[in-house]
Motif scaffolding. Structure first.
Motif: not given
Length: 241
Positions: A64-66, A72, A76, A78-79
């Motif tokens: 997700g985003t965190s 990448k 974007t 990705w985490h």
């Protein structure tokens, strides 16, 4: 008889142990639709024996985003986030390992890698507030720096052509940091003295030219002056044929 019982117990326990080496992973549709998840997870399982089941719902780990940046996709990043469920930390370590990175970048359904494992953030350049006297800075620049650098139009024909002009250096992203610390950048240490900052020249290493002596106030003034200079127009980049 005891040996047979032990073998049976081992056989019965085997699937349970194998089943424990598994966890669920939330992956958004924007990621799964690329086919990347089907590329990534089996290769991890092949190396580790840990089975990951991708899910659109809540999982024991997630992309997700965190969390930890792991790859990448275009712009974007990705985490990866994980819970305390066993083996999620193994997956994170694998994603960040050399083999994990190579696996990420090997996904190229149309010939070009769709993801990059390079998620390093560019270093932020710290900008210090400019408070010096620009008028003093111009005068100091002409007097102290003008014998080598073109400071402005008034000394254009008096400087050394091989040294960069102030307008050219103004195009550097870190120009302010360069001017703040110019006295430690070669060749300046050999002939520059900053009051209360630099050590005197060694007796066996005198300045090869008439030394430049400046104060911190004058350096602040030079920076304020350079801030007013329009960066040199270097034209469009050269296009290779």
């Amino acid at each position: 008889m005891l040996e047979k019982i032990a073998v049976c117990v081992a056989l019965l326990a085997g699937p349970a142990v194998a089943q424990d080496k598994a966890f669920t992973l939330h992956a958004p549709a924007t990621l799964t639709d690329t086919g990347f998840i089907k590329h990534l997870l089996p290769r991890f399982s092949l190396k580790t024996g840990i089975r990951i089941t991708a899910t659109a719902g809540a999982g024991e780990a997630a992309f997700g985003t965190s969390g930890t940046p792991v790859f990448k996709q275009g712009e974007t990043v990705w985490h990866f986030t994980k819970t305390d469920v066993p083996h999620t930390d193994t997956f994170e370590a694998w994603l960040l390992s050399d083999i994990g990175k190579r696996t990420i970048e090997a996904f190229a359904p149309e010939g070009d890698a769709m993801f990059s494992a390079d998620v390093a953030l560019p270093a932020k350049v710290q900008i210090v507030a400019i408070t010096g006297d620009a008028q003093l800075g111009e005068a100091t620049s002409l007097k102290k720096c003008g014998r080598c650098h073109v400071v402005n139009a008034s000394n254009r024909m008096k400087a050394i052509g091989s040294t960069p002009s102030f307008a050219l250096m103004r195009t550097f992203p870190d120009w302010q940091q360069r001017f703040e610390a110019f006295f430690v950048l070669k060749p300046h240490p050999a002939f520059t003295q900053v009051a209360d900052i630099t050590e005197p020249f060694a007796a066996n290493l005198p300045s090869p030219i008439a030394p430049i002596e400046v104060t911190l106030e004058q350096i602040d003034a030079i920076i304020a002056f350079v801030a007013t200079i329009e960066p040199a127009d270097l034209g469009a980049p050269i296009q290779s044929q």
